[in-house]
Structure formats: structure tokens, C-alpha cells
Design an enzyme around this catalytic site. Structure first.
Site, PDB file in Angstrom:
ATOM      1  N   ASP A  37      76.393  72.982  83.313  1.00 22.79           N
ATOM      2  CA  ASP A  37      75.474  72.046  83.966  1.00 22.79           C
ATOM      3  C   ASP A  37      74.506  72.851  84.835  1.00 22.79           C
ATOM      4  OD1 ASP A  37      75.893  68.709  84.383  1.00 22.79           O
ATOM      5  OD2 ASP A  37      74.468  69.698  85.731  1.00 22.79           O
ATOM      6  N   VAL A  64      70.035  74.133  80.073  1.00 22.44           N
ATOM      7  CA  VAL A  64      70.046  74.110  78.597  1.00 22.44           C
ATOM      8  C   VAL A  64      68.662  74.324  77.983  1.00 22.44           C
ATOM      9  CG1 VAL A  64      72.125  72.688  78.372  1.00 22.44           C
ATOM     10  CG2 VAL A  64      69.867  71.571  78.494  1.00 22.44           C
ATOM     11  N   ASN A  90      74.841  67.475  75.375  1.00 22.65           N
ATOM     12  CA  ASN A  90      74.765  66.164  76.018  1.00 22.65           C
ATOM     13  C   ASN A  90      73.772  66.091  77.179  1.00 22.65           C
ATOM     14  OD1 ASN A  90      76.114  63.547  77.133  1.00 22.65           O
ATOM     15  ND2 ASN A  90      76.307  65.049  78.773  1.00 22.65           N
ATOM     16  N   TYR A 156      60.797  60.093  76.544  1.00 24.28           N
ATOM     17  CA  TYR A 156      62.239  60.052  76.230  1.00 24.28           C
ATOM     18  C   TYR A 156      62.448  59.718  74.748  1.00 24.28           C
ATOM     19  CZ  TYR A 156      67.191  58.799  77.073  1.00 24.28           C
ATOM     20  OH  TYR A 156      68.568  58.730  77.068  1.00 24.28           O
TER      21      TYR A 156
HETATM   22  N1  NAD Z   1      73.472  56.429  80.629  1.00 23.85           N
HETATM   23  C1  NAD Z   1      72.786  55.852  79.675  1.00 23.85           C
HETATM   24  O1  NAD Z   1      72.464  54.653  79.751  1.00 23.85           O
HETATM   25  C2  NAD Z   1      72.401  56.646  78.440  1.00 23.85           C
HETATM   26  C3  NAD Z   1      72.084  55.939  77.280  1.00 23.85           C
HETATM   27  C4  NAD Z   1      71.735  56.659  76.142  1.00 23.85           C
HETATM   28  C5  NAD Z   1      71.753  58.038  76.157  1.00 23.85           C
HETATM   29  N2  NAD Z   1      72.064  58.704  77.304  1.00 23.85           N
HETATM   30  C6  NAD Z   1      72.059  60.168  77.263  1.00 23.85           C
HETATM   31  O2  NAD Z   1      73.324  60.639  77.671  1.00 23.85           O
HETATM   32  C7  NAD Z   1      73.199  61.988  78.120  1.00 23.85           C
HETATM   33  C8  NAD Z   1      73.966  62.143  79.418  1.00 23.85           C
HETATM   34  O3  NAD Z   1      73.291  61.426  80.440  1.00 23.85           O
HETATM   35  P1  NAD Z   1      74.068  60.542  81.514  1.00 23.85           P
HETATM   36  O4  NAD Z   1      73.716  59.137  81.243  1.00 23.85           O
HETATM   37  O5  NAD Z   1      75.471  60.935  81.594  1.00 23.85           O
HETATM   38  O6  NAD Z   1      73.232  60.965  82.850  1.00 23.85           O
HETATM   39  P2  NAD Z   1      73.687  61.785  84.133  1.00 23.85           P
HETATM   40  O7  NAD Z   1      72.431  62.043  84.875  1.00 23.85           O
HETATM   41  O8  NAD Z   1      74.799  61.089  84.816  1.00 23.85           O
HETATM   42  O9  NAD Z   1      74.257  63.152  83.539  1.00 23.85           O
HETATM   43  C9  NAD Z   1      73.402  64.125  82.973  1.00 23.85           C
HETATM   44  C10 NAD Z   1      73.942  65.511  83.322  1.00 23.85           C
HETATM   45  O10 NAD Z   1      73.037  66.492  82.765  1.00 23.85           O
HETATM   46  C11 NAD Z   1      72.810  67.479  83.734  1.00 23.85           C
HETATM   47  N3  NAD Z   1      71.533  68.159  83.480  1.00 23.85           N
HETATM   48  C12 NAD Z   1      70.272  67.726  83.744  1.00 23.85           C
HETATM   49  N4  NAD Z   1      69.366  68.667  83.408  1.00 23.85           N
HETATM   50  C13 NAD Z   1      70.067  69.712  82.899  1.00 23.85           C
HETATM   51  C14 NAD Z   1      69.697  70.980  82.384  1.00 23.85           C
HETATM   52  N5  NAD Z   1      68.416  71.375  82.329  1.00 23.85           N
HETATM   53  N6  NAD Z   1      70.671  71.800  81.922  1.00 23.85           N
HETATM   54  C15 NAD Z   1      71.976  71.423  82.008  1.00 23.85           C
HETATM   55  N7  NAD Z   1      72.391  70.248  82.507  1.00 23.85           N
HETATM   56  C16 NAD Z   1      71.447  69.393  82.938  1.00 23.85           C
HETATM   57  C17 NAD Z   1      72.838  66.730  85.065  1.00 23.85           C
HETATM   58  O11 NAD Z   1      73.046  67.596  86.173  1.00 23.85           O
HETATM   59  C18 NAD Z   1      73.974  65.754  84.838  1.00 23.85           C
HETATM   60  O12 NAD Z   1      75.224  66.297  85.220  1.00 23.85           O
HETATM   61  C19 NAD Z   1      71.697  62.255  78.239  1.00 23.85           C
HETATM   62  O13 NAD Z   1      71.290  63.016  77.107  1.00 23.85           O
HETATM   63  C20 NAD Z   1      71.097  60.868  78.204  1.00 23.85           C
HETATM   64  O14 NAD Z   1      69.782  60.886  77.712  1.00 23.85           O
HETATM   65  C21 NAD Z   1      72.393  58.039  78.454  1.00 23.85           C
END
Ligand code: NAD
Length: 281
Positions: A37, A64, A90, A156
């Protein structure tokens, strides 16, 4: 992949939301975990909690969007655990806005994390897993926004459609090789996580300094926060869906069946030559 115990998982964005829930699930399955992360504090506390629960964890500070970081992540994983069996690409962020108002910084940030992050994950880990020749699985987190194109989130949507295309192609390329390595694409709708606050991780170099947000932009942000917070499934439910799909070697992981009608409408519009139906309409 049928057996998880003793296997090695790499999870990016592992310190929050889905990634953290998947790491907790990996720990319960008896897997060793390389947790990556960009948020150093959240990474350290998540890793400490997983270790306290008895899991073998290596925490690797990783942006990432940076290929060198992802290569270091792979090295650290191999040094710690000697192999890698499950890679979950992710990490993701979610800038909003009508598409002509998004800045170059918005595009660079989101393409860097959401798309280049997955590209680097596939580019770096696939060859390692192919050489191992063992069962393995790559899960790329897209979104329903990779299958439909909701308004107000064009940046997005572009990143997530690209992740779907990349992962579908990876599936075909692996199948043609006859590889034991499989892949899946995760396409959830809204789930309560930190995604509506993803600006917290925007690098200083890609800030929109001095930009005044329009009323429309503020409304989009408030609507996203409401939608995310009112999601009925939890991050743990998403992790459960991912593990079921990996076990069954199922490619598409769609967790919110209510969205299927919008996906169907998009496919039918394309085939019938109709203009796109607003998926939020
Ligand atoms: N929560 C939703 O409703 C939802 C729906 C569809 C898809 N997603 C996708 O799920 C995935 C996870 O998101 P989430 O909902 O858990 O959000 P979140 O913000 O809770 O978690 C995302 C994590 O990614 C980390 N992160 C951000 N930029 C980064 C980087 N450059 N390198 C490494 N780590 C990084 C953050 O610190 C965080 O821990 C994402 O790809 C998001 O687009 C989320």
C-alpha cells in the site's frame, strides 16, 4: 486454485477497504501475505493486526503506479516466502467530474493507480507465476464502472473499462498457453470503504492546486459518498465472492446482481445501434 493453505498472496491497496478484507480472508485461509500500500501508516497497522492474529505477513510500501515499486514488491515477496500464488491487483482511486473538466493531473493520477498499477502487477507477476508452473490466480479489481459508463466519473470509467479489457485478454493469452495460472476480474458496485475519500492518497505533484470546485463537482462527491456508505454488502462479502470465484476458476466476479439490467441495456444498445441509456437514469 483449490488449496489456499500455505500459499502466498500479494495484495495491493491491502491496507484499506477491499484489500484489507481480502488480506484478513487470506489470513483465515492460512495463506502467507505480501501486503502492499502507498499509505505507510495504514500499511503498518494492518500488517501488525494480521501478524497479531497469527498470519505470516511482509508489508511492502508500494506506489503501484511506479513500476520499480511493483518490481521491489515482487522481490520482497519472493525473498520472504519463496513463491507467489495469488495476486490481487486491487489498489484504486476515484476522481470525479464531468469529463471535460477533469484536469491532466486527475487523468494522470487515476490512470497511474487504477490502470498502470494493474499493468505493472500483470507485467511483473505473470512471468514469475508461469515459471513456477504451479496453480495460481491473478485477480484484477475493476468495477461495474468497467462494464457500464455512469455519468460524472469518466476518468474512473476509462481506467476500469481498460482493466476489464486487459484482464479478458490476459485470460485468452493464458488459455492459449495452456497455463495453470488463471485470472478473474472483480466488478462490484458500491460498498462502504474509503474509496470516496481517495483524495487522501493523491500525490502532491498531482494536486489540483487553487482549483475551485463547482457546485456540480461537490454534488457528485456528496452523491458518491452517500452511495458508497449505503452499500449493503461489506468488504468482507466482496472478499468471500473473490475466494469463491478463485476456487471455481470463474472469470467474471459480479457481486451486485441489481446492476445486471444496466449492463444488459448497454450491450443491447450497442447491438441495436441505439444511443447509450444513462445507467443511473
Ligand atoms: N468501494 C466501492 O464501492 C468500489 C466499487 C467498485 C470497485 N472498487 C475498487 O476497489 C478497489 C479498492 O478500493 P476500496 O473501495 O477498498 O477503497 P479504499 O480507499 O478503502 O482502499 C484503497 C486502498 O488503495 C490504497 N492506494 C491508493 N493509491 C495507491 C497507490 N498509488 N499504490 C498503492 N496503494 C494505493 C489506499 O491507501 C487504500 O488502502 C479500487 O480499485 C476501487 O476502484 C471499489
Amino acid at each position: 486454485m483449490k488449496e489456499f493453505r500455505g500459499k502466498v498472496a500479494v495484495i495491493t491497496g491491502g491496507a484499506g477497504g477491499f484489500g484489507r478484507a481480502m488480506a484478513e480472508r487470506c489470513a483465515r485461509e492460512g495463506m502467507k501475505i505480501a501486503l502492499a500500500d502507498v499509505d505507510a501508516a495504514a500499511l503498518a497497522s494492518t500488517a501488525a493486526e494480521l501478524k497479531a492474529a497469527g498470519a505470516a505477513v511482509v508489508a511492502v510500501h508500494t506506489d503501484v503506479s511506479n513500476g520499480n515499486d511493483v518490481e521491489r514488491l515482487a522481490q520482497a515477496t519472493l525473498e520472504a516466502f519463496g513463491g507467489v500464488h495469488l495476486v490481487i491487483n486491487n489498489a484504486g482511486v476515484s476522481p470525479l467530474g464531468v469529463v471535460w473538466e477533469n484536469t491532466a493531473a486527475d487523468w494522470q493520477w487515476a490512470l497511474g493507480v487504477n490502470l498502470w498499477g494493474v499493468i505493472h502487477g500483470v507485467r511483473v507477476f505473470t512471468p514469475i507465476m508461469l515459471v513456477q508452473g504451479a496453480e495460481g490466480h491473478i485477480v484484477n479489481t475493476a468495477s461495474v464502472a468497467g462494464l457500464i459508463s455512469p455519468p460524472g466519473m469518466g476518468v474512473y470509467n476509462v481506467t476500469k473499462h481498460a482493466v476489464v479489457a486487459l484482464t479478458e485478454t490476459l485470460h485468452h493469452d493464458l488459455a492459449r498457453r495452456g497455463a495453470k495460472l488463471k485470472c478473474s476480474v472483480l466488478c462490484p458496485a458500491y460498498v462502504p470503504t474509503g474509496i470516496a475519500d481517495s483524495e487522501r492518497n493523491r500525490p502532491a505533484a498531482l494536486m489540483n492546486d487553487g482549483r475551485v470546485k463547482s457546485a456540480e463537482q461537490l454534488a457528485l462527491e456528496s452523491n458518491l459518498r452517500k452511495a458508497v456508505n449505503s452499500g449493503r454488502l461489506s468488504a468482507a462479502d466482496i472478499a468471500q465472492a473473490v475466494f469463491e470465484a478463485v476456487r471455481e476458476e470463474r472469470f467474471y466476479i459480479l457481486t451486485h446482481p441489481k446492476i445486471n439490467s444496466a449492463i444488459r441495456a448497454r450491450m443491447e444498445d450497442i447491438l441495436a445501434g441505439h444511443n447509450p441509456t444513462d445507467p443511473l437514469g
